[in-house]
Design a protein around this motif. Structure first.
Motif, PDB file in Angstrom:
ATOM      1  N   ARG A   1       0.622  -0.894   0.314  1.00 28.47           N
ATOM      2  CA  ARG A   1       0.178  -0.298   0.138  1.00 28.47           C
ATOM      3  C   ARG A   1       0.765   1.212  -0.277  1.00 28.47           C
ATOM      4  NH1 ARG A   1      -4.333  -2.926   4.003  1.00 28.47           N
ATOM      5  NH2 ARG A   1      -5.172  -3.563   3.196  1.00 28.47           N
ATOM      6  N   ALA A   2       1.949   1.503   0.139  1.00 27.16           N
ATOM      7  CA  ALA A   2       3.277   1.868   0.740  1.00 27.16           C
ATOM      8  C   ALA A   2       3.656   2.127  -0.629  1.00 27.16           C
ATOM      9  CB  ALA A   2       3.899   1.862   1.923  1.00 27.16           C
ATOM     10  N   HIS A   3       3.540   1.653  -1.477  1.00 28.14           N
ATOM     11  CA  HIS A   3       3.853   1.551  -3.479  1.00 28.14           C
ATOM     12  C   HIS A   3       5.793   0.821  -3.011  1.00 28.14           C
ATOM     13  CE1 HIS A   3       0.664   3.697  -4.647  1.00 28.14           C
ATOM     14  NE2 HIS A   3       0.462   4.545  -3.076  1.00 28.14           N
ATOM     15  N   TYR A   4       5.203   0.472  -1.997  1.00 34.28           N
ATOM     16  CA  TYR A   4       7.014  -0.766  -2.125  1.00 34.28           C
ATOM     17  C   TYR A   4       6.657  -1.695  -3.101  1.00 34.28           C
ATOM     18  CZ  TYR A   4       9.341   1.858   1.675  1.00 34.28           C
ATOM     19  OH  TYR A   4       9.896   3.030   2.108  1.00 34.28           O
ATOM     20  N   LYS A   5       7.616  -2.839  -4.607  1.00 40.49           N
ATOM     21  CA  LYS A   5       7.450  -3.994  -4.497  1.00 40.49           C
ATOM     22  C   LYS A   5       7.798  -5.203  -3.273  1.00 40.49           C
ATOM     23  CE  LYS A   5       9.517  -7.316  -7.581  1.00 40.49           C
ATOM     24  NZ  LYS A   5      10.626  -7.262  -8.839  1.00 40.49           N
ATOM     25  N   VAL A   6       6.555  -5.479  -2.770  1.00 39.75           N
ATOM     26  CA  VAL A   6       7.880  -6.742  -2.163  1.00 39.75           C
ATOM     27  C   VAL A   6       7.450  -8.570  -2.523  1.00 39.75           C
ATOM     28  CG1 VAL A   6       6.416  -8.070  -0.019  1.00 39.75           C
ATOM     29  CG2 VAL A   6       6.146  -5.680  -0.526  1.00 39.75           C
ATOM     30  N   CYS A   7       7.900  -9.267  -2.050  1.00 41.30           N
ATOM     31  CA  CYS A   7       8.402 -10.271  -2.239  1.00 41.30           C
ATOM     32  C   CYS A   7       8.600 -10.654  -1.168  1.00 41.30           C
ATOM     33  CB  CYS A   7       9.779 -10.603  -3.086  1.00 41.30           C
ATOM     34  SG  CYS A   7       9.844  -9.021  -5.262  1.00 41.30           S
ATOM     35  N   SER A   8       7.895 -11.899  -1.168  1.00 42.67           N
ATOM     36  CA  SER A   8       8.397 -12.941   0.069  1.00 42.67           C
ATOM     37  C   SER A   8       8.704 -14.297  -0.522  1.00 42.67           C
ATOM     38  CB  SER A   8       6.387 -13.189   0.241  1.00 42.67           C
ATOM     39  OG  SER A   8       5.682 -12.078   1.252  1.00 42.67           O
ATOM     40  N   LEU A   9       9.460 -14.774   0.808  1.00 38.94           N
ATOM     41  CA  LEU A   9       9.809 -16.035   0.190  1.00 38.94           C
ATOM     42  C   LEU A   9       9.276 -17.658   0.870  1.00 38.94           C
ATOM     43  CD1 LEU A   9      13.821 -14.961   1.505  1.00 38.94           C
ATOM     44  CD2 LEU A   9      12.084 -14.621  -0.665  1.00 38.94           C
ATOM     45  N   ASN A  10       9.150 -18.075   0.095  1.00 34.89           N
ATOM     46  CA  ASN A  10       8.257 -19.664  -0.034  1.00 34.89           C
ATOM     47  C   ASN A  10       9.311 -20.649  -0.102  1.00 34.89           C
ATOM     48  OD1 ASN A  10       6.714 -21.232  -0.214  1.00 34.89           O
ATOM     49  ND2 ASN A  10       6.293 -20.840  -1.723  1.00 34.89           N
ATOM     50  N   TYR A  11       9.401 -20.604   1.559  1.00 38.97           N
ATOM     51  CA  TYR A  11      10.318 -22.252   0.997  1.00 38.97           C
ATOM     52  C   TYR A  11       9.907 -22.389   2.849  1.00 38.97           C
ATOM     53  CZ  TYR A  11      12.643 -19.042   4.919  1.00 38.97           C
ATOM     54  OH  TYR A  11      12.766 -17.991   6.079  1.00 38.97           O
ATOM     55  N   ALA A  12      10.431 -24.430   2.826  1.00 36.41           N
ATOM     56  CA  ALA A  12      10.729 -24.851   3.510  1.00 36.41           C
ATOM     57  C   ALA A  12      11.618 -25.221   4.233  1.00 36.41           C
ATOM     58  CB  ALA A  12       9.512 -26.189   3.084  1.00 36.41           C
ATOM     59  N   SER A  13      11.528 -25.349   5.852  1.00 37.78           N
ATOM     60  CA  SER A  13      12.383 -25.351   6.363  1.00 37.78           C
ATOM     61  C   SER A  13      12.159 -26.442   7.622  1.00 37.78           C
ATOM     62  CB  SER A  13      12.132 -24.396   7.179  1.00 37.78           C
ATOM     63  OG  SER A  13      11.616 -23.890   8.337  1.00 37.78           O
ATOM     64  N   LEU A  14      11.117 -27.136   7.393  1.00 42.97           N
ATOM     65  CA  LEU A  14      11.604 -28.592   8.310  1.00 42.97           C
ATOM     66  C   LEU A  14      12.476 -29.356   6.990  1.00 42.97           C
ATOM     67  CD1 LEU A  14       7.906 -28.644  10.380  1.00 42.97           C
ATOM     68  CD2 LEU A  14      10.178 -27.827  11.048  1.00 42.97           C
ATOM     69  N   GLY A  15      12.582 -30.012   8.170  1.00 46.58           N
ATOM     70  CA  GLY A  15      13.412 -31.092   7.396  1.00 46.58           C
ATOM     71  C   GLY A  15      13.941 -31.107   6.389  1.00 46.58           C
ATOM     72  N   GLN A  16      14.389 -29.990   5.744  1.00 48.43           N
ATOM     73  CA  GLN A  16      15.597 -29.368   5.268  1.00 48.43           C
ATOM     74  C   GLN A  16      16.399 -29.164   5.397  1.00 48.43           C
ATOM     75  OE1 GLN A  16      14.381 -28.553   2.170  1.00 48.43           O
ATOM     76  NE2 GLN A  16      12.545 -30.350   2.576  1.00 48.43           N
ATOM     77  N   SER A  17      17.886 -29.150   4.359  1.00 43.98           N
ATOM     78  CA  SER A  17      19.487 -28.831   4.950  1.00 43.98           C
ATOM     79  C   SER A  17      19.190 -27.205   5.108  1.00 43.98           C
ATOM     80  CB  SER A  17      20.289 -29.143   4.623  1.00 43.98           C
ATOM     81  OG  SER A  17      20.021 -28.878   3.088  1.00 43.98           O
ATOM     82  N   VAL A  18      19.969 -26.580   5.756  1.00 42.60           N
ATOM     83  CA  VAL A  18      20.437 -25.668   5.702  1.00 42.60           C
ATOM     84  C   VAL A  18      20.965 -24.412   4.049  1.00 42.60           C
ATOM     85  CG1 VAL A  18      22.177 -23.279   6.601  1.00 42.60           C
ATOM     86  CG2 VAL A  18      21.063 -24.934   8.336  1.00 42.60           C
ATOM     87  N   GLU A  19      21.469 -25.634   3.832  1.00 40.86           N
ATOM     88  CA  GLU A  19      21.985 -25.627   2.411  1.00 40.86           C
ATOM     89  C   GLU A  19      21.175 -25.630   1.348  1.00 40.86           C
ATOM     90  OE1 GLU A  19      23.045 -27.841   4.516  1.00 40.86           O
ATOM     91  OE2 GLU A  19      25.598 -27.313   5.147  1.00 40.86           O
ATOM     92  N   ALA A  20      20.134 -26.316   1.378  1.00 42.42           N
ATOM     93  CA  ALA A  20      18.753 -26.056   0.689  1.00 42.42           C
ATOM     94  C   ALA A  20      17.692 -24.721   0.574  1.00 42.42           C
ATOM     95  CB  ALA A  20      18.010 -27.679   0.360  1.00 42.42           C
ATOM     96  N   VAL A  21      17.549 -24.769   1.521  1.00 40.34           N
ATOM     97  CA  VAL A  21      17.201 -23.199   1.998  1.00 40.34           C
ATOM     98  C   VAL A  21      17.964 -22.218   2.100  1.00 40.34           C
ATOM     99  CG1 VAL A  21      16.226 -21.328   3.658  1.00 40.34           C
ATOM    100  CG2 VAL A  21      15.932 -24.487   4.336  1.00 40.34           C
ATOM    101  N   PHE A  22      19.157 -21.999   1.523  1.00 45.49           N
ATOM    102  CA  PHE A  22      19.855 -20.914   1.119  1.00 45.49           C
ATOM    103  C   PHE A  22      20.136 -20.825  -0.094  1.00 45.49           C
ATOM    104  CE2 PHE A  22      22.197 -20.325   5.082  1.00 45.49           C
ATOM    105  CZ  PHE A  22      21.883 -19.363   5.860  1.00 45.49           C
ATOM    106  N   THR A  23      19.825 -22.193  -0.780  1.00 44.59           N
ATOM    107  CA  THR A  23      19.783 -21.860  -2.712  1.00 44.59           C
ATOM    108  C   THR A  23      18.482 -21.557  -2.415  1.00 44.59           C
ATOM    109  OG1 THR A  23      21.453 -23.930  -2.555  1.00 44.59           O
ATOM    110  CG2 THR A  23      19.711 -23.958  -3.971  1.00 44.59           C
ATOM    111  N   GLN A  24      17.482 -22.594  -2.221  1.00 44.84           N
ATOM    112  CA  GLN A  24      15.985 -21.403  -2.547  1.00 44.84           C
ATOM    113  C   GLN A  24      15.661 -20.233  -2.593  1.00 44.84           C
ATOM    114  OE1 GLN A  24      13.714 -23.951   0.172  1.00 44.84           O
ATOM    115  NE2 GLN A  24      12.838 -25.532  -1.192  1.00 44.84           N
ATOM    116  N   THR A  25      16.163 -20.186  -1.183  1.00 44.07           N
ATOM    117  CA  THR A  25      15.839 -18.520  -1.012  1.00 44.07           C
ATOM    118  C   THR A  25      16.971 -17.371  -1.656  1.00 44.07           C
ATOM    119  OG1 THR A  25      17.537 -18.398   1.082  1.00 44.07           O
ATOM    120  CG2 THR A  25      15.462 -18.899   1.223  1.00 44.07           C
ATOM    121  N   THR A  26      18.136 -17.502  -2.365  1.00 47.57           N
ATOM    122  CA  THR A  26      19.280 -17.228  -2.845  1.00 47.57           C
ATOM    123  C   THR A  26      18.457 -16.817  -4.305  1.00 47.57           C
ATOM    124  OG1 THR A  26      20.867 -17.648  -1.558  1.00 47.57           O
ATOM    125  CG2 THR A  26      21.468 -16.962  -4.503  1.00 47.57           C
TER     126      THR A  26
END
Length: 154
Positions: free
Chosen positions: A10-35
């Motif tokens: 509403r304040a005119h920012y472009k917003v990107c929400s990340l979509n990632y699973a964390s349960l059962g995932q490795s740290v590396e997998a989450v960082f790869t998805q989010t990057t």
């Protein structure tokens, strides 16, 4: 965070929400998805602000550490971490070694406190950083802790 994202839009920012699973995932997998998601979101942006809640704050810190090009040309705006376990989580310590933590996977296991905590393995960044933390205990977990929880800022 959905309400917060709506307010930013509403304040005119472009917003990107990340979509990632964390349960059962490795740290590396989450960082790869989010990057991948962050790179797609910020392509051609003149200024990039980051807001992360809980694990999202650690994702942001890791991204900024591993992608220093975001700093080029003053493209980095404000960075705010909300309830981020920068030094680990006492709740993760309590659950460490339990069947629940085993099922939760590598990300959850990395949230313990101490030198091996995910937050402690990410370098401190030389940027202005806002941290919002609280002292009010959750009714679901307050019986695990004695005394007051301290809030601190980086």
């Amino acid at each position: 965070m959905r309400y917060f994202a709506q307010q930013l839009k509403r304040a005119h920012y472009k917003v990107c929400s990340l979509n990632y699973a964390s349960l059962g995932q490795s740290v590396e997998a989450v960082f790869t998805q989010t990057t991948t998601q962050i790179n797609a979101c910020i392509a051609n942006a003149s200024k990039v602000h980051f807001v992360g809640h809980s694990l999202g704050g650690l994702v942001i810190r890791a991204y900024l550490q591993n992608n220093p090009r975001v700093f080029n040309g003053n493209t980095l705006g404000n960075v705010v971490l909300i309830g981020t376990p920068n030094k680990g989580s006492e709740l993760a310590n309590h659950l460490n070694g339990s069947w629940l933590m085993h099922i939760a996977g590598g990300v959850s296991q990395s949230l313990i406190t101490g030198s091996k905590s995910l937050g402690n393995t990410i370098n401190e960044l030389d940027i202005d950083l806002g941290v919002i933390a609280g002292t009010k205990a959750s009714p679901l977990t307050q019986h695990y802790f004695k005394g007051k929880t301290m809030a601190w800022c980086l």
